[in-house]
Design a protein around this motif. Structure first.
Motif, PDB file in Angstrom:
ATOM      1  N   UNK A   1       0.987  -1.368  -0.147  1.00 11.55           N
ATOM      2  CA  UNK A   1      -0.104  -0.330  -0.177  1.00 11.55           C
ATOM      3  C   UNK A   1       1.035   1.044   0.356  1.00 11.55           C
ATOM      4  N   UNK A   2       1.848   1.424   1.001  1.00 14.27           N
ATOM      5  CA  UNK A   2       2.705   2.349   0.425  1.00 14.27           C
ATOM      6  C   UNK A   2       2.956   2.214  -0.483  1.00 14.27           C
TER       7      UNK A   2
ATOM      8  N   UNK B   1       2.403   1.661  -3.443  1.00 13.01           N
ATOM      9  CA  UNK B   1       0.908   2.204  -4.473  1.00 13.01           C
ATOM     10  C   UNK B   1       1.135   3.609  -4.153  1.00 13.01           C
ATOM     11  N   UNK B   2       0.002   3.720  -2.570  1.00 12.43           N
ATOM     12  CA  UNK B   2       0.924   5.682  -1.756  1.00 12.43           C
ATOM     13  C   UNK B   2       1.824   6.467  -3.024  1.00 12.43           C
TER      14      UNK B   2
ATOM     15  N   UNK C   1       0.953   7.285  -6.208  1.00 12.94           N
ATOM     16  CA  UNK C   1      -0.051   8.066  -6.572  1.00 12.94           C
ATOM     17  C   UNK C   1       0.066   9.476  -6.070  1.00 12.94           C
ATOM     18  N   UNK C   2       1.391  10.332  -5.232  1.00 10.37           N
ATOM     19  CA  UNK C   2       1.307  10.689  -4.677  1.00 10.37           C
ATOM     20  C   UNK C   2       2.493  11.032  -3.574  1.00 10.37           C
TER      21      UNK C   2
ATOM     22  N   UNK D   1       2.434  13.952  -0.312  1.00  4.90           N
ATOM     23  CA  UNK D   1       1.442  13.480   0.635  1.00  4.90           C
ATOM     24  C   UNK D   1       2.225  12.521   1.397  1.00  4.90           C
ATOM     25  N   UNK D   2       2.485  11.005   0.507  1.00  2.62           N
ATOM     26  CA  UNK D   2       3.130   9.563   0.923  1.00  2.62           C
ATOM     27  C   UNK D   2       3.800  10.019   2.292  1.00  2.62           C
TER      28      UNK D   2
ATOM     29  N   UNK E   1       2.611  11.184   5.598  1.00  3.57           N
ATOM     30  CA  UNK E   1       1.744   9.989   6.613  1.00  3.57           C
ATOM     31  C   UNK E   1       2.631   9.334   6.769  1.00  3.57           C
TER      32      UNK E   1
ATOM     33  N   UNK F   1       5.526   7.949   5.598  1.00  3.71           N
ATOM     34  CA  UNK F   1       6.570   6.717   4.628  1.00  3.71           C
ATOM     35  C   UNK F   1       8.158   7.176   4.671  1.00  3.71           C
TER      36      UNK F   1
END
Lengths: 273, 297
Positions: free
Chosen positions: B168-169, B171-172, B175-176, B179-180, B183, B185
């Motif tokens: 998931x991280x 993909x995150x 994606x952005x 923002x990751x 979060x 990461x």
């Protein structure tokens, strides 16, 4: 605000920029614990850059950022964003504020990336606070409307359980009725004890709900004071709030002031974060 | 009927290999912004490392596959630290990185030529053992092994991306990225894992390609690079799931195009042409690819 407790966040003499250009020349702000602090100013004043510098996206060339959660003090100057989040801050960027190809639930789970336990409880609380997100939890975030995205962005930012939230232009690109909703949520979140820094173009509304405000211009502090006072300060109004003449023309009904007098959200809507 | 079944089986073999190669390419682009033209050489590197331990040292093929995956993952990591990261730190952007990757592809390919020469090589496996499945499909043992391993890998990667925190991280981050990191990461860790996964899978793909082709030379990866890119674009650039679907779909389409019932089918020589015709048609209908995000302007 009684100035007894030290501010939760303080920047002193921040200088930062890109390549050869300095955007921030000397910015000092302080965020009292539990307060909403607005940072306003014309385009290019360095408002967004200030947030990025506080959050470690941009290394300051000079100055310090100090963060004081309960009973501790951290020098977070130039600390990388993931480490800043780990200390209890959170940040909502302007516009690009969701993971578009991930589901709403996955977006929220990413917000809680650093939490080891209690993710489901937090998820539940966010669904209570933003019921629409529960309905569409499996939908991709990229398909949400602007207002829904902003709600998801707020929920995502709250998932990590922050003490201080930085918001970059939460009302950017939103329809007026949606802006109302977003500002209501901001007040509600603040009522739960989360301190906030808000950067806004919508300066009047932002100041109206702020405990304190700063006016930046050309990367320097220009004015500061309690939100209400800045809102009525002649110089601030003339230079940065479009002047009284334009105010009268733009909002003959005094609409902007209504927002300031709107009662706080009813008690049953309050929640614990 | 039996011809169709046979073509489907062949398509799955080709498609699954394209798919596991494509996933690395798309992740590396989505997360690091590198359009890696050297990705084909990572496949060749994997195949030749497996050749070295399987044939030269006499290891069994299973151990050779694992060894090749680890070695290719290490190659990916080494190049990240020695080449890509310094370039990014100096501000290199997509086009500069792309050109460097073309240069890297040439260098890697010719190092492989220098070490192993241009003679076609084969693994120490029994290629003549052929199974008749229900009297309709004939697949060699190596083909069956390759397609089973490839699909197991696809399933595992798909589950990793969908369910695990690491997936998931990734993909995150793709994606952005800003923002990751907000979060929590850690960029450096995600980068390292991306290369381990992407290059490791490329190494695996290379060995499997060598197995199903029977013989291979250092150009093997370069030859497959364009179909791999086609799979990535068909699936939607940067979309991990998309590249899996795009790869398998493309492999199937390439094989099925030769089906006699389709107006005699096309000459097998033109299989890559079919792949690109499909790609172009698909993009005319859906420019962002099957799983890609539409760009908001």
């Amino acid at each position: 605000m009684t100035a007894v407790a030290p501010p939760i966040l303080e920047t002193t003499g921040l200088k930062a920029g890109y390549f050869e250009v300095n955007i921030l020349h000397d910015v000092s702000i302080a965020v009292p614990r539990g307060a909403i602090v607005s940072v306003i100013g014309p385009n290019g004043a360095g408002k967004s850059t200030l947030l990025k510098t506080i959050y470690g996206f941009l290394k300051p060339r000079d100055g310090r950022v100090v963060y004081r959660p309960d009973g501790a003090e951290h020098d977070i100057t130039g600390l990388r964003p993931n480490r800043v989040t780990a200390l209890g801050l959170s940040y909502i960027p302007q516009l690009d504020n969701v993971f578009p190809n991930m589901s709403i639930q996955e977006n929220l789970e990413m917000g809680a990336f650093l939490l080891r336990t209690g993710v489901d409880e937090r998820l539940e609380r966010m669904f209570e606070l933003f019921p629409l997100l529960r309905e569409r939890r499996r939908a991709k975030a990229g398909g949400l409307s602007g207002g829904q995205r902003q709600m998801l962005a707020m929920a995502r930012a709250l998932m990590s359980g922050p003490d201080l939230l930085l918001l970059d232009e939460p009302s950017a690109g939103l329809a007026p009725n949606v802006v109302d909703e977003v500002f209501d949520k901001i007040r509600e979140i603040n009522a739960a004890g989360i301190s906030m820094i808000i950067v806004e173009q919508n300066a009047r509304r932002s100041l109206a709900m702020s405990d304190y405000g700063y006016v930046l211009d050309m990367g320097r502090n220009r004015f500061e004071g309690p939100g209400e006072r800045l809102l009525h300060d002649e110089k601030v109004v003339d230079l940065y709030l479009g002047g009284r003449g334009r105010l009268a023309a733009a909002a003959p009904s005094g609409e902007d002031y209504e927002a300031a007098e709107r009662p706080p959200p009813p008690a049953q809507r309050r929640f614990r974060l | 009927m039996s011809e169709l079944a046979q073509l489907l089986a062949n398509g799955l073999v080709t498609g699954s290999i394209i798919a596991i190669a494509a996933i690395g390419l798309t992740l590396v682009y989505g997360i690091l912004g590198i359009v890696n033209f050297a990705h084909g050489e990572y496949l060749a590197f994997g195949a030749f490392i497996a050749f070295a331990v399987n044939v030269t040292l006499g290891w069994p093929i299973a151990g050779s596959i694992v060894f090749a995956m680890v070695a290719t993952a290490m190659l990916g990591l080494g190049l990240e630290y020695g080449l890509w990261r310094p370039l990014r730190r100096r501000g290199a952007k997509v086009v500069a990185l792309l050109l460097v990757s073309i240069g890297l592809a040439l260098v890697l390919r010719h190092v492989i030529f220098l070490v192993w020469g241009a003679t076609p090589r084969r693994f120490d496996v029994d290629v003549f053992q052929v199974y008749d499945l229900g009297g309709v499909i004939r697949l060699s043992l190596t083909q069956i092994t390759a397609v089973s391993i490839a699909f197991a890998a696809i399933l595992l990667v798909g589950l990793t991306l969908a369910r695990t925190k690491l997936g998931k991280s990734m993909r995150a981050y793709s994606d952005n990225s800003a923002l990751a990191s907000v979060s929590g990461i850690d960029v450096d860790r995600i980068t390292a894992y991306t290369w381990v996964l992407g290059a490791g899978l490329a190494g695996l793909g290379g060995v499997l390609l060598g197995l199903v082709q029977g013989s291979f030379n250092p150009n093997m990866g370069f030859t497959l690079l364009l179909p791999i890119f086609a799979a990535v674009i068909l699936g939607g650039v940067g979309s991990a799931y998309g590249s899996l679907v795009g790869g398998v779909g493309l492999g199937l389409a390439m094989e099925l195009s030769t089906w006699n019932a389709l107006a005699g089918g096309v000459d097998p020589v033109y299989k890559p042409v079919v792949a690109f015709a499909i790609l172009i048609l698909a993009l005319l209908v859906r420019p962002q690819g099957l799983f890609g995000k539409a760009r908001y302007v």
